[in-house]
Scaffold this motif. Structure first.
Motif, PDB file in Angstrom:
ATOM      1  N   ARG A   1       6.042   1.866   4.988  1.00  0.00           N
ATOM      2  CA  ARG A   1       4.369   1.498   4.891  1.00  0.00           C
ATOM      3  C   ARG A   1       4.423   1.176   3.073  1.00  0.00           C
ATOM      4  NH1 ARG A   1       2.545   6.930   7.483  1.00  0.00           N
ATOM      5  NH2 ARG A   1       2.990   8.326   5.826  1.00  0.00           N
ATOM      6  N   VAL A   2       5.240   2.022   2.531  1.00  0.00           N
ATOM      7  CA  VAL A   2       5.278   1.666   0.921  1.00  0.00           C
ATOM      8  C   VAL A   2       5.921   0.650   0.676  1.00  0.00           C
ATOM      9  CG1 VAL A   2       6.331   2.781  -1.067  1.00  0.00           C
ATOM     10  CG2 VAL A   2       5.299   4.478   0.717  1.00  0.00           C
TER      11      VAL A   2
ATOM     12  N   HIS B   1       0.190   1.635   3.087  1.00  0.00           N
ATOM     13  CA  HIS B   1      -0.273   2.602   2.082  1.00  0.00           C
ATOM     14  C   HIS B   1      -0.732   2.107   0.854  1.00  0.00           C
ATOM     15  CE1 HIS B   1      -0.386   6.655   0.469  1.00  0.00           C
ATOM     16  NE2 HIS B   1       1.031   6.752   0.620  1.00  0.00           N
TER      17      HIS B   1
ATOM     18  N   ARG C   1      12.737   6.533   0.955  1.00  0.00           N
ATOM     19  CA  ARG C   1      13.169   7.806   1.696  1.00  0.00           C
ATOM     20  C   ARG C   1      13.591   7.237   3.243  1.00  0.00           C
ATOM     21  NH1 ARG C   1      10.941  11.386   5.449  1.00  0.00           N
ATOM     22  NH2 ARG C   1       9.179  10.136   5.367  1.00  0.00           N
TER      23      ARG C   1
ATOM     24  N   GLN D   1      13.510   7.440   6.762  1.00  0.00           N
ATOM     25  CA  GLN D   1      12.560   8.093   7.495  1.00  0.00           C
ATOM     26  C   GLN D   1      12.990   8.451   8.912  1.00  0.00           C
ATOM     27  OE1 GLN D   1       8.502   6.806   6.956  1.00  0.00           O
ATOM     28  NE2 GLN D   1       8.995   6.453   4.980  1.00  0.00           N
TER      29      GLN D   1
ATOM     30  N   PRO E   1       8.841   6.803  -4.058  1.00  0.00           N
ATOM     31  CA  PRO E   1       7.462   7.477  -3.501  1.00  0.00           C
ATOM     32  C   PRO E   1       7.332   8.869  -3.371  1.00  0.00           C
ATOM     33  CG  PRO E   1       8.292   6.265  -1.594  1.00  0.00           C
ATOM     34  CD  PRO E   1       9.373   6.071  -2.898  1.00  0.00           C
ATOM     35  N   GLY E   2       8.413   9.402  -3.216  1.00  0.00           N
ATOM     36  CA  GLY E   2       8.637  11.199  -2.714  1.00  0.00           C
ATOM     37  C   GLY E   2       8.034  11.001  -1.092  1.00  0.00           C
ATOM     38  N   PRO E   3       8.351  12.259  -0.541  1.00  0.00           N
ATOM     39  CA  PRO E   3       9.157  12.947  -0.686  1.00  0.00           C
ATOM     40  C   PRO E   3      10.854  12.499  -0.964  1.00  0.00           C
ATOM     41  CG  PRO E   3       8.582  13.559   1.428  1.00  0.00           C
ATOM     42  CD  PRO E   3       7.868  12.090   0.797  1.00  0.00           C
TER      43      PRO E   3
ATOM     44  N   ARG F   1      -4.856   9.558   7.184  1.00  0.00           N
ATOM     45  CA  ARG F   1      -3.404   9.374   7.312  1.00  0.00           C
ATOM     46  C   ARG F   1      -3.282   9.562   8.725  1.00  0.00           C
ATOM     47  NH1 ARG F   1       2.189  11.031   3.882  1.00  0.00           N
ATOM     48  NH2 ARG F   1       0.969   9.378   2.743  1.00  0.00           N
TER      49      ARG F   1
ATOM     50  N   GLN G   1      -0.371   3.726  -2.602  1.00  0.00           N
ATOM     51  CA  GLN G   1       0.900   4.009  -3.139  1.00  0.00           C
ATOM     52  C   GLN G   1       1.200   2.688  -3.769  1.00  0.00           C
ATOM     53  OE1 GLN G   1       3.003   6.806  -2.913  1.00  0.00           O
ATOM     54  NE2 GLN G   1       4.229   5.758  -4.520  1.00  0.00           N
TER      55      GLN G   1
ATOM     56  N   ARG H   1       2.112  15.513  -1.138  1.00  0.00           N
ATOM     57  CA  ARG H   1       1.259  14.742  -2.426  1.00  0.00           C
ATOM     58  C   ARG H   1       0.244  13.889  -2.370  1.00  0.00           C
ATOM     59  NH1 ARG H   1       6.442  13.788  -4.619  1.00  0.00           N
ATOM     60  NH2 ARG H   1       7.358  15.036  -2.717  1.00  0.00           N
ATOM     61  N   THR H   2       0.394  12.932  -1.147  1.00  0.00           N
ATOM     62  CA  THR H   2      -0.849  12.162  -1.007  1.00  0.00           C
ATOM     63  C   THR H   2      -2.100  12.777  -0.729  1.00  0.00           C
ATOM     64  OG1 THR H   2       0.710  10.572  -0.156  1.00  0.00           O
ATOM     65  CG2 THR H   2      -1.666  10.177   0.235  1.00  0.00           C
TER      66      THR H   2
HETATM   67  C1  NCD Z   1       5.219   7.983   1.586  1.00  0.00           C
HETATM   68  C2  NCD Z   1       4.545   7.950   2.875  1.00  0.00           C
HETATM   69  O1  NCD Z   1       4.299   9.005   3.430  1.00  0.00           O
HETATM   70  O2  NCD Z   1       4.558   6.801   3.289  1.00  0.00           O
HETATM   71  N1  NCD Z   1       5.050   9.044   0.914  1.00  0.00           N
HETATM   72  C3  NCD Z   1       3.951   9.442   0.140  1.00  0.00           C
HETATM   73  O3  NCD Z   1       2.914   8.833   0.507  1.00  0.00           O
HETATM   74  N2  NCD Z   1       3.995   9.955  -0.919  1.00  0.00           N
HETATM   75  C4  NCD Z   1       6.733   7.749   1.751  1.00  0.00           C
HETATM   76  C5  NCD Z   1       7.465   8.463   2.471  1.00  0.00           C
HETATM   77  O4  NCD Z   1       6.834   9.413   3.336  1.00  0.00           O
HETATM   78  O5  NCD Z   1       8.888   8.533   2.300  1.00  0.00           O
END
Ligand code: NCD
Length: 316
Positions: free
Chosen positions: A173-174, A134, A229, A231, A269-271, A104, A137, A54-55
């Protein structure tokens, strides 16, 4: 503003300016022809050293809607040592004339390294560096909060909103970027997690913290609850006994959703790991704004690219 490396580097005015520009970008995104000539002739590179759907696509769509040329550089699988490969890649992109680099990377600080290096002159946007930050986000989350809980009027901040961030905060990081930005915008952020996943230094900077989700829900009236999520890919030790237990104690399910205030919005924030930190009832409920977050991601990233790369030209 030349780079966007940390949500903490944005002051209130800068953050609100980006959110306000995003309102205009959202209008463009609802038109039949979703395109502005703003970045015509500019080259934007998506430099992704980590898995992402998505990002990466969100930045790609955003840059294309502003008419930039977009190059996707997916560096996964490279065996070159980290410092050297980043330097070589950066110098290559410099030689190709990149105006903006969206990076990233699995190493915290990678975006900062690029921005402060002599290797490349481009504007650097941090799209997630390790467990550090991030910022886009956090901006899209702030935009979503303003859209759903405030009138989304230009100039509006998030003063007085109570936002819960729940789950794997240690690796997120979110969470870090949201904590910084939402505080700058006046919200009260509560961190809620098992003690093993809640760093004390972060908890100390929040409006409050809980080691029990049920206790937090019974004691506070949250305007929004942001589920993180788990991680697993960043976990080098055992932080909770089992996934089953995590889901039972920490998951946002139908029962917990029913105990939240009826106006509380649900974010992620997904996924998503459906069945772990959030179940289908919560994720697909009318109170979930998870897909709005995705849509807003494009508008907000267009706004960021505009502020960094358009050199102050007007939005047409
Ligand atoms: C987040 C990330 O990559 O930090 N996702 C995202 O940017 N859509 C959160 C995550 O991976 O859980």
């Amino acid at each position: 503003m030349r780079h966007l490396l940390s949500a903490g580097a944005l002051n209130r005015e800068q953050a609100i300016a980006i959110l306000d520009t995003a309102i205009q970008m959202e209008r463009v995104n609802t038109r039949e022809i979703k395109k502005l000539p703003t970045l015509r002739g500019k080259t934007v590179v998506n430099l992704f050293f980590e898995d992402s759907t998505r990002t990466r696509t969100s930045f790609e769509v955003a840059a294309k809607r502003l008419s930039a040329d977009v190059i996707n550089f997916t560096a996964k699988g490279s065996s070159v040592s980290k410092g050297e490969s980043l330097k070589d890649t950066a110098q290559t992109l410099q030689a190709m004339g990149a105006d903006g680099v969206i990076i990233r990377h699995h190493a915290s600080g990678a975006a900062h390294t690029l921005a402060t290096s002599e290797w490349i002159d481009a504007s650097i946007i941090n799209a997630g560096d390790g467990t550090h930050e991030h910022p886009t986000q956090a901006l899209l989350d702030a935009y979503t909060l303003r859209q759903h809980l405030r009138a989304n009027e230009p100039g509006a901040d998030l003063a007085g909103l109570k936002v819960a961030i729940v789950g794997d905060i240690a690796h997120s990081r979110v969470a870090r970027s949201n904590l910084l930005l939402l505080k700058t915008l006046g919200a009260d952020v509560y961190l809620i997690a098992p003690a093993t996943l809640l760093p004390a230094a972060l908890a100390a900077t929040a409006a409050g913290h809980y080691y029990s989700l049920d206790q937090a829900i019974s004691e506070q009236k949250f305007d929004a609850i942001m589920m993180l999520r788990v991680q697993s890919e960043r976990m080098t030790a055992s932080f909770f006994p089992s996934e089953r237990e995590y889901a039972r104690i920490w998951g946002l399910n139908g029962d917990r959703l029913a105990k939240l205030h009826p106006d509380t919005i649900v974010m992620h924030p997904g996924p998503m790991n459906r069945g772990l930190e959030i179940d289908a009832i919560a994720a697909d409920s009318p109170r979930s704004v998870i897909l709005a977050q995705v849509a807003n991601g494009v508008s907000v990233r267009m706004a960021v690219l505009y502020h960094l790369l358009a050199g102050g030209s007007e939005i047409e």
